[in-house]
Motif scaffolding. Structure first.
Motif, PDB file in Angstrom:
ATOM      1  N   SER A   5      50.262  50.101  20.530  1.00 31.19           N
ATOM      2  CA  SER A   5      51.095  50.586  19.436  1.00 31.19           C
ATOM      3  C   SER A   5      50.224  51.391  18.480  1.00 31.19           C
ATOM      4  CB  SER A   5      51.720  49.406  18.697  1.00 31.19           C
ATOM      5  OG  SER A   5      52.118  49.788  17.400  1.00 31.19           O
ATOM      6  N   SER A   6      50.641  52.621  18.200  1.00 30.38           N
ATOM      7  CA  SER A   6      49.880  53.460  17.270  1.00 30.38           C
ATOM      8  C   SER A   6      49.770  52.779  15.914  1.00 30.38           C
ATOM      9  CB  SER A   6      50.557  54.821  17.119  1.00 30.38           C
ATOM     10  OG  SER A   6      50.518  55.532  18.340  1.00 30.38           O
ATOM     11  N   ASP A   7      50.849  52.144  15.484  1.00 30.67           N
ATOM     12  CA  ASP A   7      50.842  51.482  14.173  1.00 30.67           C
ATOM     13  C   ASP A   7      49.813  50.364  14.126  1.00 30.67           C
ATOM     14  OD1 ASP A   7      52.802  53.167  13.245  1.00 30.67           O
ATOM     15  OD2 ASP A   7      54.449  51.780  13.685  1.00 30.67           O
ATOM     16  N   ILE A  10      46.312  51.895  13.901  1.00 31.45           N
ATOM     17  CA  ILE A  10      46.076  52.431  12.557  1.00 31.45           C
ATOM     18  C   ILE A  10      45.872  51.299  11.552  1.00 31.45           C
ATOM     19  CG2 ILE A  10      47.148  53.716  10.659  1.00 31.45           C
ATOM     20  CD1 ILE A  10      48.408  55.542  12.811  1.00 31.45           C
ATOM     21  N   ASP A  11      46.641  50.237  11.668  1.00 30.26           N
ATOM     22  CA  ASP A  11      46.457  49.082  10.783  1.00 30.26           C
ATOM     23  C   ASP A  11      45.051  48.500  10.929  1.00 30.26           C
ATOM     24  OD1 ASP A  11      49.018  49.361   9.825  1.00 30.26           O
ATOM     25  OD2 ASP A  11      49.880  47.748  11.058  1.00 30.26           O
ATOM     26  N   GLU A  12      44.585  48.416  12.170  1.00 30.03           N
ATOM     27  CA  GLU A  12      43.235  47.903  12.435  1.00 30.03           C
ATOM     28  C   GLU A  12      42.182  48.803  11.792  1.00 30.03           C
ATOM     29  OE1 GLU A  12      40.405  47.709  16.386  1.00 30.03           O
ATOM     30  OE2 GLU A  12      42.533  47.245  16.628  1.00 30.03           O
ATOM     31  N   PHE A  13      42.377  50.123  11.920  1.00 28.96           N
ATOM     32  CA  PHE A  13      41.461  51.096  11.327  1.00 28.96           C
ATOM     33  C   PHE A  13      41.461  50.982   9.796  1.00 28.96           C
ATOM     34  CE2 PHE A  13      40.973  55.323   9.388  1.00 28.96           C
ATOM     35  CZ  PHE A  13      39.690  55.637   9.809  1.00 28.96           C
ATOM     36  N   GLU A  14      42.637  50.845   9.219  1.00 30.64           N
ATOM     37  CA  GLU A  14      42.739  50.720   7.765  1.00 30.64           C
ATOM     38  C   GLU A  14      41.985  49.484   7.275  1.00 30.64           C
ATOM     39  OE1 GLU A  14      43.986  52.830   5.668  1.00 30.64           O
ATOM     40  OE2 GLU A  14      44.908  54.206   7.083  1.00 30.64           O
ATOM     41  N   TYR A 123      43.777  58.815  19.027  1.00 32.06           N
ATOM     42  CA  TYR A 123      45.070  58.861  19.715  1.00 32.06           C
ATOM     43  C   TYR A 123      46.190  58.385  18.796  1.00 32.06           C
ATOM     44  CZ  TYR A 123      48.931  56.565  22.133  1.00 32.06           C
ATOM     45  OH  TYR A 123      50.175  56.124  22.483  1.00 32.06           O
ATOM     46  N   ALA A 124      45.953  57.288  18.083  1.00 23.46           N
ATOM     47  CA  ALA A 124      46.997  56.723  17.231  1.00 23.46           C
ATOM     48  C   ALA A 124      47.426  57.707  16.141  1.00 23.46           C
ATOM     49  CB  ALA A 124      46.498  55.421  16.603  1.00 23.46           C
ATOM     50  N   PHE A 125      46.454  58.355  15.520  1.00 26.20           N
ATOM     51  CA  PHE A 125      46.794  59.317  14.465  1.00 26.20           C
ATOM     52  C   PHE A 125      47.430  60.579  15.060  1.00 26.20           C
ATOM     53  CE2 PHE A 125      43.869  56.624  12.132  1.00 26.20           C
ATOM     54  CZ  PHE A 125      44.456  56.582  10.865  1.00 26.20           C
ATOM     55  N   ILE A 175      46.536  54.171  26.378  1.00 26.05           N
ATOM     56  CA  ILE A 175      46.903  55.105  25.308  1.00 26.05           C
ATOM     57  C   ILE A 175      47.530  56.374  25.891  1.00 26.05           C
ATOM     58  CG2 ILE A 175      45.179  54.226  23.703  1.00 26.05           C
ATOM     59  CD1 ILE A 175      43.446  56.657  24.348  1.00 26.05           C
ATOM     60  N   MET A 176      48.117  56.235  27.053  1.00 29.44           N
ATOM     61  CA  MET A 176      48.894  57.315  27.667  1.00 29.44           C
ATOM     62  C   MET A 176      48.100  58.615  27.778  1.00 29.44           C
ATOM     63  SD  MET A 176      52.703  56.616  26.095  1.00 29.44           S
ATOM     64  CE  MET A 176      52.237  56.770  24.385  1.00 29.44           C
TER      65      MET A 176
END
Length: 582
Positions: A5-7, A10-14, A123-125, A175-176
């Motif tokens: 999940s991209s979200d 991103i949450d992990e990165f934040e 990829y997520a961003f 990540i497709m």
């Protein structure tokens, strides 16, 4: 594996970047605990301490030549704990394009995991801005020769170390980011055959392509330039369902033949689209209508290829890939809508321990409009201690046995994301052109070429590629710039003007002063036959490199005799600048 999940990514990165200083301390502690028994660390009496103060006071800053003997011992079969807490079982080989001699660097599982984290983050961003579903890409990726050193250690390019890993393949599926081409194409022994089949596979699955990728902008431009030459053969293959006779490698032929079926309708569609293009403008969205972006490293030495890549891309955005090197990764592009010229990279604070050497221009030279001055260095600062707007050299300590290693990259701090800095890559620090007190970098050379290119535009000419040389065979020495043009129709008048323009475009005070008093001779422009830089690339591939990693050398040293031979035997015309008088 479950699709990421991209979200969540991103949450992990934040979370990581909110307290980057603490994460850095934890990362350094982990690196030093894992490698506490390494001979290199014990040589400097670190004595198993893991705090930053002890680490910096004991372990000196280093460059590759300082640790080359340690890495050579590993290559020769020394399986003791030389650089890391467990033996190194594989090495990455850098491109070695400037000096003509590649260098070994340690590679391990931890470096693989940091690569996966970098790729997942960007990829997520990307996916938040340009969502892809069931994503696959037209990917121009290539494995290189995998050789074993005298000591039985696997040595290959960093990209091949990734592509051969099952863990990496799983992560790319996650990540497709799968490649349409079979592994036999990626790892084929002949780059030209692999490239042809990448194009063919991409056309067969043209409706499914959602992005176009290669590690470097150069190989993207090369791929679509090749398409201009072979498109009719590709159409014939698709129409008849029979692979071209140019593909002679049995493994590639067998793998691609399994997915090739007669498809006259698709072949006719591709044929008509190619015929209707105007000078191949927008070929990528024309043939791959569902592609959302084009992705690859586009900064530094790749910037000169952006103009041509934008021509092929049409309306599709170009997106610069993440920032790293064979030594390790630094940051992800979390602002994918920025054009490559403005891209920044957010440092991931848990993939390595980072320091930054502050660089300042000497008093009186602060306003000089060039990047080639000898900088005044200060003591390195930590990741969260850098200041916006200032420039630094990056220092990395990673999990693979590099400690306080100077990358030689100059970066500018563009801002912060939470508490981690966002870096803008400026240039490599190493000098390119210098005869006495003059100092011109790769960036200065690029700016000079771009200035001269303005004179070519009126005649619809462009520089395909370029490099440089310091020629000391006569006194005084002088700069030589090699150009390959897209046409042989350039007039002597225009090319003479280009030599004049480039000479004046080097604004380094040492160069200008030396030219005025004739201690540096007139700049020389040598024009090359079409295809010369293709020969240069083939030479590096013959040494075991891969086109995924290839970067045209912007400076060729006198010791690089084979490349100089290729260049000099292909010179068709030579022009000396008349700037500063004869």
């Amino acid at each position: 594996m479950t699709i990421c999940s991209s979200d969540e990514i991103i949450d992990e990165f934040e979370l990581l970047t909110r307290d980057a200083g603490r994460v850095q301390q934890d990362t350094l502690r982990k690196i030093l605990e894992l490698n506490a028994d390494a001979e290199y660390l014990n040589r400097f009496n670190l004595e198993r301490r893991t705090d930053a103060k002890s680490f910096k006071s004991c372990i000196p800053l280093c460059v590759h030549s300082d640790i080359e003997s340690y890495i050579q011992r590993i290559a020769d079969g020394d399986n003791s704990l030389v650089l890391t807490g467990k033996p190194i079982t594989s090495l990455s080989v850098s491109s070695g394009t400037t000096q003509g001699r590649p260098k070994f660097l340690p590679f391990n599982d931890e470096l693989l995991e940091s690569t996966i984290q970098i790729f997942r983050t960007s990829y997520a961003f990307r996916n938040r801005e340009y969502p892809i579903r069931n994503g696959k890409g037209l990917q121009f990726v290539y494995g290189s020769k995998q050789v074993f050193t005298q000591g039985g250690i696997l040595a290959t390019t960093a990209t091949t170390n990734l592509y051969r890993s099952c863990r990496f393949k799983e992560a790319m599926n996650d990540i497709m980011s799968q490649c349409f081409s079979p592994d036999e194409v990626i790892f084929g022994p002949d780059f030209h055959q692999s490239l042809y089949c990448h194009l063919l596979c991409g056309l067969i699955y043209s409706d499914e392509v959602q992005f176009v990728f290669s590690p470097f902008a150069h190989s993207l431009v090369h791929a679509f330039h090749t398409l201009e030459e072979v498109w009719e053969d590709l159409c014939a293959d698709i129409r008849d369902g029979v692979l071209s006779k140019r593909i002679t490698t049995p493994s590639i032929r067998q793998a691609v033949s399994k997915i090739l079926r007669p498809n006259p309708e698709l072949a006719s569609s591709i044929y008509n689209k190619c015929l209707n293009l105007s000078n191949w403008y927008g070929v990528i969205p024309a043939l791959w209508p569902n592609a959302k972006y084009i992705y690859g490293i586009m900064t530094g030495s790749m910037e000169p290829y952006l103009k041509k890549l934008r021509h092929y891309a049409g309306h599709l955005p170009l997106m610069s890939a993440d920032y790293g090197a064979s030594e390790g990764w630094v940051g992800s592009n979390i602002n994918p809508t920025l054009p490559p010229e403005d891209v920044t990279y957010a440092v991931l604070p848990n993939i390595a321990y980072f320091e930054f050497i502050p660089l300042e221009k000497p008093k009186g030279e602060e306003m000089e409009n060039n990047s080639s001055i000898h900088y005044v260095e200060s003591e390195p600062v930590g990741l969260t201690e850098v200041e916006v707007g200032k420039i630094y050299e990056v220092v990395i300590t990673n999990f693979a046995g590099l400690y306080r290693y100077r990358l030689g990259d100059i970066v500018k701090i563009a801002g912060f994301h939470n508490s981690t800095p966002e870096l803008q890559f400026i240039c490599r620090r190493s000098l390119v052109l210098s005869i006495n007190i003059d100092k011109n970098t790769e960036k200065d050379l690029q700016l000079a070429v771009e200035e001269a290119e303005k004179l070519l535009a009126a005649e619809k000419l462009e520089v395909v590629d370029f490099t440089s040389l310091v020629d000391r065979s006569s006194d005084p020495g002088h700069y030589v710039i090699f150009w390959e043009l897209n046409s042989d129709n350039a007039s002597d008048e225009v090319l003479s003007s280009c030599a004049y323009s480039m000479d004046l475009a080097f604004v380094d005070a040492g160069y200008v002063g030396s030219r005025k008093i004739k201690t540096i001779g007139a700049l020389e422009l040598r024009v090359l036959r079409k295809g010369t830089f293709g020969q240069v690339m083939d030479h590096y591939l013959s040494l075991g490199g891969t086109v995924s990693q290839f970067k045209t050398p912007r400076f060729v040293s006198q010791s690089n005799t084979k490349v100089l031979q290729i260049l000099n035997t292909n010179v068709t015309q030579s022009y000396f600048s008349t700037a500063y008088g004869l």
